[in-house]
Design a protein around this motif. Structure first.
Motif, short mmCIF file in Angstrom:
data_model
loop_
_atom_site.label_atom_id
_atom_site.label_comp_id
_atom_site.label_asym_id
_atom_site.label_seq_id
_atom_site.Cartn_x
_atom_site.Cartn_y
_atom_site.Cartn_z
N PHE A 106 49.14 37.47 37.77
CA PHE A 106 49.46 36.71 36.41
C PHE A 106 48.70 37.43 35.28
O PHE A 106 47.15 38.07 35.69
CB PHE A 106 49.93 34.90 36.58
N ASN A 107 48.96 37.82 34.43
CA ASN A 107 48.24 38.41 32.57
C ASN A 107 47.49 37.56 32.32
O ASN A 107 49.09 36.68 31.65
CB ASN A 107 48.32 39.21 31.93
N PRO A 108 46.14 37.32 32.31
CA PRO A 108 46.26 35.90 31.63
C PRO A 108 46.82 35.67 29.76
O PRO A 108 46.60 34.12 29.34
CB PRO A 108 44.74 35.88 31.73
N PRO A 166 48.57 47.91 33.04
CA PRO A 166 48.95 48.55 34.36
C PRO A 166 48.31 49.15 35.10
O PRO A 166 48.98 49.05 36.80
CB PRO A 166 49.93 49.23 33.45
N THR A 167 47.50 49.82 34.67
CA THR A 167 46.57 50.42 36.23
C THR A 167 45.64 49.51 36.81
O THR A 167 45.63 50.61 37.70
CB THR A 167 46.19 51.69 35.33
N ASP A 168 45.67 48.26 36.68
CA ASP A 168 45.36 47.69 37.33
C ASP A 168 45.85 47.14 38.53
O ASP A 168 45.29 46.65 39.57
CB ASP A 168 44.27 47.25 37.57
N GLU A 209 45.16 48.17 42.66
CA GLU A 209 43.87 48.33 42.72
C GLU A 209 43.73 46.38 42.97
O GLU A 209 43.02 46.00 44.14
CB GLU A 209 42.96 48.42 42.17
N THR A 210 44.12 45.64 42.12
CA THR A 210 43.77 44.81 41.95
C THR A 210 44.87 43.51 43.54
O THR A 210 44.25 43.23 44.30
CB THR A 210 44.43 43.50 41.10
N ILE A 211 46.37 44.15 43.80
CA ILE A 211 46.59 43.52 45.57
C ILE A 211 46.19 44.73 45.80
O ILE A 211 45.21 43.66 47.15
CB ILE A 211 48.15 44.56 44.80
N ARG A 212 45.29 45.16 46.10
CA ARG A 212 44.57 46.07 47.00
C ARG A 212 43.61 45.50 47.58
O ARG A 212 43.47 45.05 49.05
CB ARG A 212 44.55 47.28 47.19
N ILE A 254 57.82 43.31 32.67
CA ILE A 254 57.60 44.67 32.09
C ILE A 254 57.20 44.96 33.11
O ILE A 254 58.18 47.02 33.45
CB ILE A 254 56.62 44.45 30.86
N HIS A 255 56.48 45.30 34.33
CA HIS A 255 55.69 46.28 34.96
C HIS A 255 56.23 45.29 36.81
O HIS A 255 55.44 46.27 37.87
CB HIS A 255 54.52 46.73 34.89
#
Length: 343
Positions: free
Chosen positions: A187-189, A222-224, A227-230, A250-251
């Motif tokens: 999630f995005n806080p 969006p750029t994270d 890497e966050t999931i990796r 959106i993403h």
């Protein structure tokens, strides 16, 4: 796969009774069209997003397209007795503030919002113009309404998920991944209800009874996403739950691509993610019911007199091709409960 409807999920008969209570004094629509009504709408999606483009073609399966079709069935014809003003809030807080101000200057008869964030921004800007949220979580906790049954004020609309949905998502992904040891909550806080806590509490409660550990996986840009999931995928026997979050919607293409790339089984809250190639989703059937309330408001009903409605049906979608690519053998007991199986 249907949940028992909430007490505030009106059936057709109930809605007809509700409409009937405001019908006294109505006259034929043609005689009420003394001026062009303005229906304003905010979307958090870019105007070139597939879901927005579908809306602009008046597709009845899209939220905005369904609104236009539904209003036409009730006698409201775009360009004849009402006009629709759509603004995108995509681009950050400044864009959201500018879009809200632009719509308020039009003095619309009603504003349709698409998410909790948009509703909060409009609600902060006006306490007089009627607001209908097409989807929102925890409208009482967010202060939009006094209660679901009796909203009061100038806001009403439709919820899309209860807090208990978090535990349900965990149950379902555990069935799909029987040896699951650790679940990440994506999630995005800044864009998910209560910075994630709205759903995290029930996820953690369910995890405590099932022996699965829970790890919040916040992502802020969006750029994270990749890497966050990796990083999360490096632990063995993991899966993810994606929360109701306008940022993730959106993403969604990037989220689904990263989950596939790093082989992380993920359950999503809306079918949009399965449409984009996701493994599975469980969430409300996104019926377009906002035309009912917009119609009533245009005819003089106060938004605060219309009860907030909850989803009438929840749907489970599973993509078996994606499951096989992840090395998953979805149990028959889970497949049997799916509303749709994609190959």
């Amino acid at each position: 796969m249907t949940e028992r409807p909430s007490a505030f999920a009106l059936d057709r008969r109930g809605f007809i009774r509700l409409a009937g209570t405001t019908a006294a004094g109505w006259i034929a629509l043609g005689a009420t069209s003394d001026r062009m009504r303005i229906v304003a709408s905010l979307t958090g999606l870019p105007l070139d997003d597939e879901l927005t483009r579908r809306s602009m073609t008046n597709s009845p399966t899209s939220r905005l397209g369904g609104l236009i079709v539904g209003l036409r069935q009730r006698g409201w014809v775009e360009g004849v007795n009402f006009r629709l003003e759509l603004r995108s809030t995509f681009g950050g807080p400044d864009k959201l503030k500018a879009a809200v101000q632009e719509l308020l200057e039009l003095k619309p008869d009603v504003i349709l919002t698409g998410s909790t964030i948009e509703t909060a921004a409009v609600f902060a800007a006006t306490k007089t113009i009627p607001i209908v949220f097409a989807t929102a979580n925890d409208p009482v906790g967010n202060g939009f309404v006094e209660s679901l049954a009796h909203p009061g004020g100038n806001v009403t609309g439709f919820t899309n998920s209860t807090a208990e949905m978090g535990g349900k998502w965990l149950q379902l992904i555990r069935e799909a991944v029987p040896d699951l040891a650790r679940v990440g909550v994506l999630f995005n806080p800044t864009t998910t209800p209560r910075a994630g806590r709205f759903f995290l509490d029930s996820i953690e409660q369910e995890a405590a009874t099932s022996g699965v550990s829970v790890a919040p996986v916040p992502v802020n840009a969006p750029t994270d996403i990749d890497e966050t999931i990796r990083r999360f995928s490096e632990s063995p026997r993991v899966a993810m739950v994606a929360l109701v979050d306008s940022f993730l919607v959106i993403h969604r293409q990037a989220v689904v691509a990263a989950a596939a790339k790093h082989r992380v089984p993920t359950i999503y809250p809306f079918h949009y993610f399965v449409d984009a190639g996701g493994l599975m989703s469980y969430g409300p059937a996104l019926e377009v019911r906002s035309a009912d309330y917009v119609d009533l408001i245009l005819r003089g009903t106060k938004a605060g007199d219309l009860p907030v409605q909850s989803p009438r049906k929840y749907e489970l979608l599973i993509n078996r091709t994606v499951a096989r690519s992840l090395g998953l053998n979805i149990p028959f007991t889970l497949l049997a409960r799916a509303d749709e199986i994609r190959e």
